[in-house]
Design a protein around this motif. Structure first.
Motif, short mmCIF file in Angstrom:
data_model
loop_
_atom_site.label_atom_id
_atom_site.label_comp_id
_atom_site.label_asym_id
_atom_site.label_seq_id
_atom_site.Cartn_x
_atom_site.Cartn_y
_atom_site.Cartn_z
N VAL A 16 0.84 -1.20 0.00
CA VAL A 16 0.00 0.00 0.00
C VAL A 16 0.87 1.25 0.00
O VAL A 16 0.62 2.21 -0.74
N VAL A 17 1.91 1.24 0.81
CA VAL A 17 2.81 2.39 0.87
C VAL A 17 3.46 2.61 -0.49
O VAL A 17 3.54 3.75 -0.99
N ALA A 18 3.92 1.54 -1.11
CA ALA A 18 4.59 1.67 -2.41
C ALA A 18 3.65 2.26 -3.46
O ALA A 18 4.02 3.15 -4.23
N VAL A 19 2.41 1.78 -3.51
CA VAL A 19 1.46 2.28 -4.50
C VAL A 19 1.05 3.71 -4.17
O VAL A 19 0.89 4.55 -5.06
N ALA A 20 0.90 4.01 -2.89
CA ALA A 20 0.55 5.38 -2.49
C ALA A 20 1.58 6.37 -2.98
O ALA A 20 1.25 7.52 -3.31
N PHE A 21 2.83 5.93 -3.09
CA PHE A 21 3.89 6.82 -3.54
C PHE A 21 4.33 6.54 -4.98
O PHE A 21 5.41 6.95 -5.38
N GLY A 22 3.46 5.85 -5.75
CA GLY A 22 3.68 5.83 -7.19
C GLY A 22 3.92 4.51 -7.87
O GLY A 22 4.02 4.47 -9.10
N ARG A 23 4.01 3.40 -7.13
CA ARG A 23 4.23 2.13 -7.82
C ARG A 23 3.03 1.80 -8.71
O ARG A 23 1.88 1.92 -8.28
N PRO A 24 3.27 1.38 -9.96
CA PRO A 24 2.15 1.03 -10.84
C PRO A 24 1.48 -0.28 -10.42
O PRO A 24 2.05 -1.08 -9.67
N VAL A 25 0.26 -0.46 -10.89
CA VAL A 25 -0.54 -1.62 -10.51
C VAL A 25 -1.18 -2.24 -11.75
O VAL A 25 -1.35 -1.58 -12.78
N ALA A 26 -1.54 -3.51 -11.63
CA ALA A 26 -2.23 -4.21 -12.71
C ALA A 26 -3.13 -5.28 -12.10
O ALA A 26 -2.84 -5.81 -11.02
N LEU A 27 -4.21 -5.60 -12.79
CA LEU A 27 -5.14 -6.61 -12.31
C LEU A 27 -4.65 -7.99 -12.70
O LEU A 27 -4.33 -8.26 -13.86
N ASP A 28 -4.57 -8.88 -11.72
CA ASP A 28 -4.16 -10.26 -11.97
C ASP A 28 -5.25 -10.96 -12.79
O ASP A 28 -6.41 -11.05 -12.35
N PRO A 29 -4.93 -11.49 -13.97
CA PRO A 29 -5.95 -12.17 -14.79
C PRO A 29 -6.62 -13.33 -14.08
O PRO A 29 -7.75 -13.70 -14.42
N ALA A 30 -5.95 -13.90 -13.09
CA ALA A 30 -6.50 -15.06 -12.39
C ALA A 30 -7.78 -14.73 -11.63
O ALA A 30 -8.55 -15.63 -11.30
N VAL A 31 -8.04 -13.44 -11.36
CA VAL A 31 -9.23 -13.08 -10.59
C VAL A 31 -10.46 -12.93 -11.48
O VAL A 31 -11.59 -12.86 -10.96
N LEU A 32 -10.28 -12.89 -12.78
CA LEU A 32 -11.40 -12.58 -13.67
C LEU A 32 -12.54 -13.59 -13.59
O LEU A 32 -13.72 -13.18 -13.56
N PRO A 33 -12.28 -14.91 -13.58
CA PRO A 33 -13.42 -15.85 -13.51
C PRO A 33 -14.30 -15.63 -12.28
O PRO A 33 -15.53 -15.66 -12.38
N GLY A 34 -13.69 -15.39 -11.12
CA GLY A 34 -14.47 -15.18 -9.91
C GLY A 34 -15.30 -13.90 -9.98
O GLY A 34 -16.46 -13.87 -9.58
N MET A 35 -14.70 -12.84 -10.50
CA MET A 35 -15.42 -11.59 -10.62
C MET A 35 -16.59 -11.72 -11.61
O MET A 35 -17.69 -11.22 -11.37
N GLU A 36 -16.32 -12.38 -12.71
CA GLU A 36 -17.37 -12.53 -13.73
C GLU A 36 -18.50 -13.43 -13.23
O GLU A 36 -19.67 -13.22 -13.55
N ARG A 37 -18.15 -14.42 -12.41
CA ARG A 37 -19.17 -15.31 -11.85
C ARG A 37 -20.11 -14.53 -10.91
O ARG A 37 -21.33 -14.67 -10.98
N SER A 38 -19.53 -13.69 -10.04
CA SER A 38 -20.39 -12.93 -9.13
C SER A 38 -21.18 -11.86 -9.88
O SER A 38 -22.33 -11.56 -9.52
#
Length: 517
Positions: A16-38
């Protein structure tokens, strides 16, 4: 810099500290099936006309008001607009970024019914440096941080206000300038964005990291004060602390011994002066207990960052059966209690430091080891008398701020939401205390270094005779603040000393010197 993958269950305070101060982020593709199911489950619920809180009903006291399928989108839009009631000063951009990351991580777990596009937009906003304008006050900590998160959600839909490249502008304009497009919310998505603990947990993560730095730095500065006051390190003996085996007390005592190793400023055994005042003798016991409070806060935050903390929660089994449960994971009590505990610990850290400041400037208390108010020309010169006043003022203010926010509650939503955590207030108050203690410890550092210089003259020593760790702290302070031979305006020097403490340079340099990294 490598992007941090957001998977819902791996986030830590340091991330959280790293991202708060600028580290980039990306969505893990592995989470997509669960999100799409809900998400598919939410669409089924709407199509079947099932009665589900916040999807086909109103909110809070309006939980029994049914919403027709053709109004579910308007319901979510109305929710976001009506709940954006934040007041007070704007949150710092780092705090907003921490909130955005926390909310994205929760939605990525796939129990909230939000489309992946919602999370992707939050992450794209982070990567573009686009931060919604969020007022600091308005959250009750249940049902989550509704008001501040509504201000976040306004920008997601192209409304509200946001900052981009340091400029405040309308939310839709900011999205366009960043090459992003707003999202029209579908059923449940407004509620998924608003109903959770993102403010308190995001800000709590930033506070924990600063508190870890402050606690270790306060240990080093306490050691420097011990040397300036011609104290003894006998009370830090490992055998003593083995008999009261609180782990962080033991760790603190070990760190103090290592930081003082090789010091020629300490007092040898003296039958006429066998022990020091408590704020010197009991540093391991008190500072160790403060470390406990910070460690507990980190434990709670690390858990909370990876939780489903909204309502209702959507379960879909392997056979596709949907079960929607209205519960209370949005309640911020775990975070509120942890932040109140940390606030109390930090207050005590400041109390210890302020008392050492008093001893450093008071020749009657320190046995004449140091001149009154750390000046050779007392009377004509006031010396560092008033620096202690500022430390005392902040320590006293902390005693008011340390009143536990979680001990208070106030019913809302026509008494449906009849117990709240005040978790966001707990974090804000802990943050105020932390900032005060950074200044108090900075003042102690300023006074201790002045005292060491007087001791050098009296004993024919140089600062090289300080301990392994304290010599580092002294040098870092002296790079910013000189020895004060006469009265000057102290406020810039106090601020310089505060920065040396708050920016972590002492902690980093001492850990490196002692091979602790």
């Amino acid at each position: 810099m490598e992007s941090l993958l957001i998977s819902g269950d791996q986030l830590k305070v340091d991330d959280v500290v790293a991202v708060a101060f600028g580290r980039p982020v990306a969505l893990d593709p592995a989470v997509l099936p669960g999100m799409e199911r809900s998400r598919a489950a939410v669409e089924r619920l709407v199509a079947e006309g099932r009665v589900v809180y916040g999807i086909t009903t109103g909110f809070g006291r309006f939980k029994d008001r049914l919403i027709s399928p053709d109004e579910v989108r308007q319901l979510q839009l109305n929710l976001v607009r009506s709940h954006a009631v934040g007041v007070g000063p704007d949150l710092p951009e780092t705090a907003v970024r921490a909130m955005m990351l926390a909310r994205a991580n929760t939605l990525a777990l796939g129990y909230s019914g939000a489309r992946p596009a919602i999370v992707r937009l939050l992450l794209d906003m982070l990567n573009a440096g686009l931060t919604p304008r969020i007022p600091a006050q308005g959250s009750l900590g249940a049902s989550g941080d509704l008001a501040p998160l509504a201000h976040l959600a306004l920008v997601v839909i192209g409304e509200g206000e946001a900052r981009l490249n340091g400029r405040l502008m309308p939310g839709g304009e900011a999205l366009a300038a960043a090459g992003l497009r707003p999202i029209a919310l579908e059923a449940k998505e407004g509620l998924a964005l608003l109903n959770g603990t993102a403010q308190m947990v995001g800000m709590g993560a930033l506070l924990v990291r600063r508190a870890v730095n402050l606690a270790l730095t306060a240990d080093v500065v306490a050691c420097l004060s011990l040397e300036a006051l011609h104290g003894t390190d006998r009370a830090y003996d490992a055998r003593v602390h083995a008999l009261r085996p609180h782990p962080r007390q033991i760790n603190c005592a070990d760190f103090l011994r290592r930081g003082l190793a090789g010091s020629r400023f300490l007092r040898a055994d003296d039958p006429n002066n066998v022990q020091d005042a408590y704020t010197l003798r009991c540093v391991p016991q008190v500072h160790g207990a403060v470390r406990d409070s910070i460690a507990y806060a980190q434990w709670v935050i690390d858990i909370e960052l990876n939780t489903v903390n909204d309502n209702p929660i959507i379960f879909v089994d392997e056979a596709g059966t949907i079960d929607v449960i209205s519960a209370g994971n949005f309640h911020g009590e775990p975070v509120a209690l942890a932040m109140d505990y940390a606030a109390l610990g930090l207050t005590e850290l400041g109390n210890m430091s302020e008392r050492r400041c008093a001893r450093l400037v008071d020749a009657d208390s320190n046995g004449g080891v140091l001149p009154m108010f750390l000046t050779e020309q007392g009377g004509l010169q006031s010396g560092l008398m008033m620096a202690h006043y500022s430390a005392a003022a902040l320590a006293s203010e902390n005693k008011v701020l340390a009143h536990p926010s979680s001990a208070d509650t106030i019913p809302t939503s026509a008494n449906v939401e009849d117990h709240v955590s005040m978790g966001a207030a707990a974090v804000r108050h802990a943050g105020q205390i932390l900032e005060h203690v950074e200044t108090i410890v900075g003042i102690e550092l300023l006074l201790a270094a002045q005292g060491v210089d007087f001791r050098c003259r009296a004993m024919g020593l140089t600062p090289a005779a300080l301990g392994e760790g304290t010599a580092v702290a002294y040098r870092l302070l002296r790079e910013q603040v000189p020895f004060l031979a006469e009265d000057v305006a102290l406020y810039p020097l106090i601020e310089a000393a505060r920065r040396v403490v708050a920016e972590g340079v002492i902690k980093e340099a001492v850990e490196k010197r002692l091979n602790l990294t």
